[in-house]
Design an enzyme around this catalytic site. Structure first.
Site, PDB file in Angstrom:
ATOM      1  N   CYS B 106       0.856  -1.187   0.000  1.00  0.00           N
ATOM      2  CA  CYS B 106       0.000   0.000   0.000  1.00  0.00           C
ATOM      3  C   CYS B 106       0.900   1.247   0.000  1.00  0.00           C
ATOM      4  O   CYS B 106       1.900   1.296  -0.716  1.00  0.00           O
ATOM      5  CB  CYS B 106      -0.922  -0.090   1.219  1.00  0.00           C
ATOM      6  SG  CYS B 106      -2.381   0.953   1.185  1.00  0.00           S
ATOM      7  N   THR B 107       0.554   2.252   0.781  1.00  0.00           N
ATOM      8  CA  THR B 107       1.334   3.497   0.760  1.00  0.00           C
ATOM      9  C   THR B 107       2.646   3.386   1.531  1.00  0.00           C
ATOM     10  O   THR B 107       3.350   4.387   1.680  1.00  0.00           O
ATOM     11  CB  THR B 107       0.495   4.663   1.305  1.00  0.00           C
ATOM     12  OG1 THR B 107      -0.039   4.310   2.584  1.00  0.00           O
ATOM     13  CG2 THR B 107      -0.637   4.986   0.348  1.00  0.00           C
TER      14      THR B 107
END
Lengths: 245, 245
Positions: B106-107
């Protein structure tokens, strides 16, 4: 579907030796259900350790839980130690009685069984424990998620092993708040899985890998079987060919 | 694949406001890699709270971490607060330099970017942040898992959003210990997903649901963009059409 203006109390049971993703998979979904309070409940306020060592904290203790609308019971090796725990089983039984929806993941279903809640249910559990469901009076269904409704308008969602809790929780979210709410959650958690292998079930895994997995689990499986037989005898359940002693 | 008799040190970064399944998804896989030690490292020994409230404890602090062979960096809203955290970014940079494999979920990829580690990489991240990768010098790839190898024989595994960490970790497990080891883990966690809807990506979700998700994330997205632009300027990266100021 429950009226959207009805606030929902959703709670997961946390215990020592659970398989953490049995809880954290559904957490990812259930903590995002609109108009709800989601909390994790443990026997004590102390951290517990999952079967592989992850340490997690409950939000509150069992005695501090309100009447839950949605009860979630995870599994994992630590479930076996609770199969005779009157306090835990009593809490499960009481909360299930007041809930509109009950979700079990993996061998969390065996805890429901030990609480006497599986009699007459269609259910599923971890692939290596499915054969134990009849000892608790349940009919095993070969599906990743099984939804059963009882005569009291209660919905039971049984997810198979471990990661099946994500699929089960999304099905549950749709039951609670409708398909669009569940689809929104699915997008939020980018759930478009691409397993790199087709080895996630006994029917698809290479035979040698399945044999190794069964051998590695032989000890816990034998203990679960012995417990299931004893509980079947107490519940007065006759298992076809099962000879409960 | 790494020689099976080489013991692996595998570590995940834990931080306040992460999205818990960015960590707990890979945990489920990485904690089962044969001949390895898996630990979770935090800035302090205190529990942290994930973006939806789950409280987890690290096994040790960053300074107590050994040189890791495998570094895992999760994401979630809390990543944004670390994009200027010299201690965290320095730890990531140092550990990545010594590691043979780096996994971001993800981030978490944006943290690698802030540490200057994405320049020239092919990468992916959460669907709502993919457009930010060029600010860190990376080429965005539209795939759930992207594997990139650098000139120093280091393997980078980038997983897209949230639940993609499970797929990324299984790919990583296969890189580390071979396909059979990964298949055994997959069976152990019964990973044969059956999402009830086809709504896990921007391309498949109903348009109204996508629009609502973008609107709900507008604030964090704007903050991430501002940070990415500033870092691009510092790194001297020209973003085509991006006009970094």
């Amino acid at each position: 579907m429950i009226p959207t203006d009805t606030h929902l109390q959703i709670g997961s049971l946390l215990f020592e030796g659970l398989d953490q993703i049995d809880l954290t998979g559904p957490f990812e979904v259930l903590s995002r259900v609109p108009n709800s309070t989601y909390r994790i409940y443990g026997a004590s306020p102390e951290p517990v350790r999952d079967v592989r060592g992850l340490r997690m904290l409950p939000d509150a203790t069992l005695r501090d839980a309100p009447r839950l609308d949605v009860l979630h019971v995870p599994g994992g090796h630590g479930q076996e130690a609770l199969m005779r725990d009157a306090a835990i089983l009593g809490w499960i039984r009481d909360q299930a009685a007041g809930a509109s929806h009950v979700l079990s993941v993996c061998t969390g279903a065996l805890l429901l069984g030990a609480a006497g809640l599986l009699v007459g249910r269609r259910a599923t559990t971890y692939w290596n424990a499915v054969h134990l469901l009849p000892f608790f009076g349940a009919e095993p269904v070969d599906a990743r998620v099984v939804i059963d409704r009882d005569g009291e308008d209660r919905t039971w969602v049984f997810a198979a092993g471990v990661t099946a809790g994500i699929d089960g929780a999304l099905r549950l979210a749709a039951e609670l708040r409708g398909d669009e709410a569940a689809q929104g959650i699915q997008l939020g958690i980018q759930y478009a899985p691409e397993p790199p292998f087709d080895s996630g079930t006994p029917g698809t895994a290479p035979p040698a890998i399945l044999a190794r997995a069964r051998a590695a689990a032989a000890d816990i499986t034998a203990r679960r079987e012995a417990t299931a037989r004893a509980i079947a005898a107490e519940l007065g359940i006759r298992v076809p060919g099962g000879d409960p002693r």
